[in-house]
Scaffold this active site. Structure first.
Site, PDB file in Angstrom:
ATOM      1  N   LEU A  12     -27.217  11.044 -30.832  1.00 22.40           N
ATOM      2  CA  LEU A  12     -27.421   9.846 -29.743  1.00 22.40           C
ATOM      3  C   LEU A  12     -27.221   8.565 -30.437  1.00 22.40           C
ATOM      4  O   LEU A  12     -28.300   8.406 -31.133  1.00 22.40           O
ATOM      5  CB  LEU A  12     -28.709  10.175 -28.899  1.00 22.40           C
ATOM      6  CG  LEU A  12     -29.041  11.702 -28.243  1.00 22.40           C
ATOM      7  CD1 LEU A  12     -29.085  12.696 -29.153  1.00 22.40           C
ATOM      8  CD2 LEU A  12     -30.020  11.480 -27.194  1.00 22.40           C
ATOM      9  N   PHE A  52     -34.541   5.308 -29.345  1.00 20.74           N
ATOM     10  CA  PHE A  52     -33.525   4.645 -30.257  1.00 20.74           C
ATOM     11  C   PHE A  52     -32.696   5.964 -30.743  1.00 20.74           C
ATOM     12  O   PHE A  52     -32.886   6.994 -30.367  1.00 20.74           O
ATOM     13  CB  PHE A  52     -34.261   3.603 -30.970  1.00 20.74           C
ATOM     14  CG  PHE A  52     -35.006   3.049 -30.222  1.00 20.74           C
ATOM     15  CD1 PHE A  52     -34.285   1.869 -29.549  1.00 20.74           C
ATOM     16  CD2 PHE A  52     -36.182   2.739 -30.493  1.00 20.74           C
ATOM     17  CE1 PHE A  52     -35.122   0.856 -28.843  1.00 20.74           C
ATOM     18  CE2 PHE A  52     -36.951   1.503 -29.628  1.00 20.74           C
ATOM     19  CZ  PHE A  52     -36.449   0.646 -29.212  1.00 20.74           C
ATOM     20  N   SER A  53     -31.773   5.512 -31.899  1.00 20.51           N
ATOM     21  CA  SER A  53     -30.914   6.644 -32.132  1.00 20.51           C
ATOM     22  C   SER A  53     -31.571   7.926 -32.867  1.00 20.51           C
ATOM     23  O   SER A  53     -32.713   7.765 -33.459  1.00 20.51           O
ATOM     24  CB  SER A  53     -30.066   5.991 -33.280  1.00 20.51           C
ATOM     25  OG  SER A  53     -30.781   5.592 -34.573  1.00 20.51           O
ATOM     26  N   SER A  54     -30.941   9.074 -32.692  1.00 19.64           N
ATOM     27  CA  SER A  54     -31.738  10.205 -32.767  1.00 19.64           C
ATOM     28  C   SER A  54     -30.646  11.254 -32.686  1.00 19.64           C
ATOM     29  O   SER A  54     -29.398  11.146 -32.620  1.00 19.64           O
ATOM     30  CB  SER A  54     -32.978  10.385 -31.889  1.00 19.64           C
ATOM     31  OG  SER A  54     -32.252  10.295 -30.300  1.00 19.64           O
ATOM     32  N   ARG A  55     -31.292  12.491 -32.741  1.00 17.88           N
ATOM     33  CA  ARG A  55     -30.288  13.727 -32.659  1.00 17.88           C
ATOM     34  C   ARG A  55     -31.077  15.085 -32.018  1.00 17.88           C
ATOM     35  O   ARG A  55     -32.189  14.895 -31.770  1.00 17.88           O
ATOM     36  CB  ARG A  55     -29.971  14.192 -34.148  1.00 17.88           C
ATOM     37  CG  ARG A  55     -28.968  15.410 -34.208  1.00 17.88           C
ATOM     38  CD  ARG A  55     -28.761  15.600 -35.665  1.00 17.88           C
ATOM     39  NE  ARG A  55     -28.999  16.895 -36.066  1.00 17.88           N
ATOM     40  CZ  ARG A  55     -29.039  17.281 -37.347  1.00 17.88           C
ATOM     41  NH1 ARG A  55     -28.792  16.409 -38.390  1.00 17.88           N
ATOM     42  NH2 ARG A  55     -29.470  18.473 -37.767  1.00 17.88           N
TER      43      ARG A  55
END
Length: 206
Positions: free
Chosen positions: A87, A173-176
């Site tokens: 993401l 925020f950015s992640s997986r």
């Protein structure tokens, strides 16, 4: 546009500061904070989704790009497949149930903050694993923090039930997000594909 409740403070704070700087005549600074408030509203958006009506499908648990489709060995030595979804800060960060069923376990683990695309992220990063037991299969869905994400949010507890595509949390925020699919699921997604949480079909029960 609906905003996730955890994101409201991130929207209001820069919005209020924008108004304050307008009041003192610092227009460039006010514009910068207004843009930040708009981005936060965009980031924490929580769009409505229409999930498939087929009970045999497994849907993506998150929006983003599929970075890994890899066979693994689970604890019972049965063949399984892990699907990883990255993401970016521009993707919707709401997580959704890949199948309908009962949540049998929720396990949060503190950890590091490697890049979410790093192979080791699923082993050492901060994460939250949710096990969902459906009528025919059981899947494990992991919320994994990235280099920017420092807060995993889960709204569900063990013992609760979720519908297919139902919201169960978010990652700031950015992640997986990883989902472990058992051998009885035919994987229908490939690396590089773009998926939408709760909508895109990534597998089907054989």
């Amino acid at each position: 546009m609906i905003i996730a409740r955890e994101g409201i403070v991130y929207v209001l704070l820069p919005a209020v500061l924008a108004v304050v700087f307008v009041g003192v005549g610092l227009w460039p600074v006010a514009v910068a904070f207004a843009i930040l408030a708009a981005f936060m509203a965009f980031f924490f958006r929580d769009p409505r989704r229409h999930t498939p009506g087929d009970p045999t499908v497994v849907v993506a648990p998150a929006d983003g790009r599929v970075t890994r489709v890899k066979p693994v060995e689970d604890n019972n030595d049965n063949s399984a497949t892990v699907v990883s979804i990255f993401l970016s800060p521009f993707d919707v960060h709401i997580n959704r149930a890949p199948i309908a069923g009962k949540i049998t376990n929720v396990s949060y683990t503190r950890g590091k903050f490697l890049m979410a695309t790093d192979e080791n992220a699923s082993l050492v990063n901060e994460q939250n694993a949710i096990t969902i037991e459906g009528e025919t299969i059981t899947v494990v869905c992991k919320q994994i923090a990235g280099i920017l994400a420092r807060r995993i949010v889960c709204w569900k507890q063990a013992g609760e039930r979720v519908a297919l595509g139902e919201r169960f949390g978010l990652i700031k925020f950015s992640s997986r997000t990883d989902v472990l699919l058992p051998a009885s699921v035919e994987v229908l997604v490939v690396e590089g594909a773009r998926v939408k949480g709760g909508v895109s079909i990534i597998g089907r029960v054989r």
